[in-house]
Design an enzyme around this catalytic site. Structure first.
Site, PDB file in Angstrom:
ATOM      1  N   HIS A 158       0.844  -1.206   0.000  1.00  0.00           N
ATOM      2  CA  HIS A 158       0.000   0.000   0.000  1.00  0.00           C
ATOM      3  C   HIS A 158       0.871   1.245   0.000  1.00  0.00           C
ATOM      4  O   HIS A 158       1.714   1.439   0.889  1.00  0.00           O
ATOM      5  CB  HIS A 158      -0.937  -0.019   1.212  1.00  0.00           C
ATOM      6  CG  HIS A 158      -1.976  -1.089   1.084  1.00  0.00           C
ATOM      7  ND1 HIS A 158      -2.446  -1.817   2.144  1.00  0.00           N
ATOM      8  CD2 HIS A 158      -2.632  -1.555  -0.017  1.00  0.00           C
ATOM      9  CE1 HIS A 158      -3.359  -2.698   1.708  1.00  0.00           C
ATOM     10  NE2 HIS A 158      -3.480  -2.554   0.397  1.00  0.00           N
ATOM     11  N   GLU A 161       1.818   3.654   2.996  1.00  0.00           N
ATOM     12  CA  GLU A 161       2.319   3.064   4.235  1.00  0.00           C
ATOM     13  C   GLU A 161       3.845   3.106   4.268  1.00  0.00           C
ATOM     14  O   GLU A 161       4.539   2.085   4.357  1.00  0.00           O
ATOM     15  CB  GLU A 161       1.711   1.661   4.393  1.00  0.00           C
ATOM     16  CG  GLU A 161       0.180   1.766   4.477  1.00  0.00           C
ATOM     17  CD  GLU A 161      -0.590   0.442   4.394  1.00  0.00           C
ATOM     18  OE1 GLU A 161       0.045  -0.621   4.505  1.00  0.00           O
ATOM     19  OE2 GLU A 161      -1.827   0.491   4.224  1.00  0.00           O
ATOM     20  N   HIS A 293       2.605  -3.667   6.816  1.00  0.00           N
ATOM     21  CA  HIS A 293       1.634  -2.596   6.548  1.00  0.00           C
ATOM     22  C   HIS A 293       1.648  -1.618   7.718  1.00  0.00           C
ATOM     23  O   HIS A 293       2.300  -1.849   8.731  1.00  0.00           O
ATOM     24  CB  HIS A 293       0.218  -3.175   6.431  1.00  0.00           C
ATOM     25  CG  HIS A 293      -0.008  -3.979   5.193  1.00  0.00           C
ATOM     26  ND1 HIS A 293      -0.783  -3.542   4.149  1.00  0.00           N
ATOM     27  CD2 HIS A 293       0.445  -5.205   4.825  1.00  0.00           C
ATOM     28  CE1 HIS A 293      -0.806  -4.459   3.196  1.00  0.00           C
ATOM     29  NE2 HIS A 293      -0.060  -5.492   3.582  1.00  0.00           N
ATOM     30  N   GLU A 366       0.743  -4.834  11.114  1.00  0.00           N
ATOM     31  CA  GLU A 366       0.254  -3.459  10.980  1.00  0.00           C
ATOM     32  C   GLU A 366       1.060  -2.648  11.982  1.00  0.00           C
ATOM     33  O   GLU A 366       0.890  -2.780  13.192  1.00  0.00           O
ATOM     34  CB  GLU A 366      -1.241  -3.374  11.318  1.00  0.00           C
ATOM     35  CG  GLU A 366      -2.146  -4.138  10.367  1.00  0.00           C
ATOM     36  CD  GLU A 366      -2.480  -3.378   9.083  1.00  0.00           C
ATOM     37  OE1 GLU A 366      -1.887  -2.306   8.831  1.00  0.00           O
ATOM     38  OE2 GLU A 366      -3.336  -3.878   8.335  1.00  0.00           O
TER      39      GLU A 366
HETATM   40  O1  0X9 Z   1      -6.739  -4.190   4.325  1.00  0.00           O
HETATM   41  C1  0X9 Z   1      -5.576  -4.577   4.219  1.00  0.00           C
HETATM   42  O2  0X9 Z   1      -5.098  -4.975   3.161  1.00  0.00           O
HETATM   43  C2  0X9 Z   1      -4.669  -4.577   5.460  1.00  0.00           C
HETATM   44  N1  0X9 Z   1      -4.890  -3.398   6.252  1.00  0.00           N
HETATM   45  S1  0X9 Z   1      -4.405  -1.913   5.710  1.00  0.00           S
HETATM   46  O3  0X9 Z   1      -4.942  -0.894   6.611  1.00  0.00           O
HETATM   47  N2  0X9 Z   1      -2.823  -1.820   5.793  1.00  0.00           N
HETATM   48  O4  0X9 Z   1      -4.844  -1.758   4.355  1.00  0.00           O
HETATM   49  C3  0X9 Z   1      -5.003  -5.777   6.314  1.00  0.00           C
HETATM   50  C4  0X9 Z   1      -4.747  -7.085   5.651  1.00  0.00           C
HETATM   51  C5  0X9 Z   1      -4.933  -8.221   6.577  1.00  0.00           C
HETATM   52  N3  0X9 Z   1      -6.064  -9.019   6.253  1.00  0.00           N
HETATM   53  C6  0X9 Z   1      -7.282  -8.859   6.847  1.00  0.00           C
HETATM   54  N4  0X9 Z   1      -7.500  -7.958   7.742  1.00  0.00           N
HETATM   55  N5  0X9 Z   1      -8.253  -9.701   6.523  1.00  0.00           N
HETATM   56 ZN    ZN Z   2      -1.784  -1.818   4.059  1.00  0.00          ZN
END
Ligand code: 0X9
Ligand code: ZN
Ligand code: CA
Length: 417
Positions: A158, A161, A293, A366
């Site tokens: 992303h 980030e 992330h 994260e």
């Molecule tokens: O949404 C995402 O891809 C990740 N969070 S972010 O805020 N960095 O975009 C989390 C990915 C982990 N997977 C799940 N939460 N299901």
């Molecule tokens: Zn992310």
């Protein structure tokens, strides 16, 4: 996890959209713009995530999301009132303390030149805009593909980030500076082959940093046929249960657009090809991985597409291994460990693919901060050293177990002999 936004020096919303560079001059937008919103009075993000917005943060009684005006209308239809949320003005400008992609490539070249016996660069593909995608291998006898457990670190799927790129730089320096100096690091570099992919989405990063203000960009920079929208969410484009479960969007204007088809993003295809190339004599050499992330200070493990712990391709021991190693790492960095779907459901994420398709025990970290009030995706660069050093011990714990992650639940005989 609590959300206590610091509402100091908030700028008016229209001004903030301009500040963030989300509106083109004259208000005409060539592509949808994405803004930050807060939804209060909710503590789960399920239905909200399914609408196609990106969940930035799940707090105790509110959720922060980024999405287009179109996304917000959909949320409104679902009965969620989203209020515009402005980030502190002081955090709106690109911070030169963060590393740009050209600077990163220079750092990699210098590091490899200074440590030719244990560090090597490999160009594993090209981004949509044609930039080199680079991997750094760190191991003894680095030019030889030895039969040693391999560990993968991926960063910056992303774009916004940026702290994750700093994490990659920190790890590269930890392993090279520590070699011959620190006994534990030396032992791990000697006995494992470490792959660091320090920025898998350079086009997105460059775009996010190129304006007078941060652009709050998440996706890559690939246009979509038949649409004026730009960008695929790389972490919704992986080829396992792609688009299965309301955990991504099929709308090119959405911030969580999953792309035309699985691996349609060249950046995802390149990383996936790289991972597949590590299958030697029918055996995947990479045993464990972390995908970095920001933000919320979490350690997440698969699956993301389902709430189930034990399901297709994930038995009880395999789940317990993920959980035990996730909790063991979280003890070291103070993050909250949980199954990724406990946060919200995603489909086509790297975690699910690395596990289901490649049998790699793997996590999403994260990183800092815990909440939006400390800068959200844009904390000041003054936190880089502290917040990357914070993960050293956790990462070393993953490397310790890379010979056989199942050892953490005492199942090495069944799984690794
Ligand atoms: O949404 C995402 O891809 C990740 N969070 S972010 O805020 N960095 O975009 C989390 C990915 C982990 N997977 C799940 N939460 N299901
Ligand atoms: Zn992310
Ligand atoms: Ca080696």
């Amino acid at each position: 996890m609590s959300l206590t936004p610091v509402r100091r020096t908030l700028v008016p919303v229209a001004a903030s959209a301009l500040l963030l560079g989300l509106l083109a001059p004259g208000g005409a937008t060539a592509e949808p713009s994405y803004d930050l919103y807060e939804i209060t009075g909710v503590s789960t993000a399920e239905e909200i995530a399914a609408s196609g917005v990106a969940i930035d943060h799940v707090g105790e009684d509110s959720v922060l999301v980024t999405g287009s005006v179109h996304d917000m209308a959909e949320l409104d239809d679902l009965g969620y009132a989203a209020e515009p949320y402005a980030i502190p003005e002081t955090l709106a400008n690109p911070d030169p303390g963060y590393t740009t992609y050209p600077e990163l490539l220079e750092i990699v070249d210098e590091l490899v030149a200074a440590n030719p016996d244990i560090a090597a660069k490999e160009v594993y593909g090209r981004s949509h805009e044609g930039q080199d995608l680079v991997a750094v291998k760190i191991s003894d006898n680095v030019s030889v593909d030895e039969d040693q457990p391999e560990v993968l670190f991926t960063h910056s799927q992303h774009a916004r980030e940026h702290l994750t790129v700093e994490m990659a730089i920190h790890l590269m320096r930890l392993f090279t500076d520590g070699y011959g100096e620190d006994e534990r690091v030396t032992g791990l570099v000697d006995s494992r082959e470490i792959w660091i992919l320090p920025n898998v989405n350079p086009d997105g990063s460059e775009y996010d940093m190129a304006g007078d203000t941060w652009r709050d960009w998440r996706k890559n920079r690939q246009p979509d046929e038949g649409s004026s929208s730009i960008g695929t969410d790389l972490n919704r484009n992986w080829a396992y249960n792609w688009g299965c479960c309301n955990g991504s969007s099929g709308d090119p204007s959405s911030i969580t657009y999953r792309g035309d088809s699985a691996e349609s993003a060249p950046e995802v295809r390149a990383v996936a090809d790289f991972v597949r190339s590590r299958v030697v004599d029918g055996e995947q050499q990479i045993t464990s991985a972390i995908d970095f992330h920001t933000y919320s200070e979490l350690i997440l493990w698969p699956y993301g597409y389902t709430y189930d712990e034990v399901t297709d391709g994930m038995n009880r021991e395999e789940y317990d291994t993920h959980r035990a190693l996730g909790e063991y790492m979280a003890e070291a960095n103070g993050y909250t460990p949980q199954q990724s779907s406990d946060l919200y459901v995603t489909d086509g994420s790297i975690n699910d693919w690395l596990w289901a398709d490649q049998s790699i025990v793997n996590y999403t970290y994260e990183m800092y901060p815990k909440s939006a009030g400390d800068g959200g995706f844009y904390p000041p660069s003054s936190v880089i050293e502290r917040e990357t050093a914070r993960n050293e011990e956790a990462v070393l714990r993953l490397l310790d177990y890379a010979d056989c992650p199942y050892r953490i639940i005492g199942e090495e005989e069944a799984y690794c002999s």
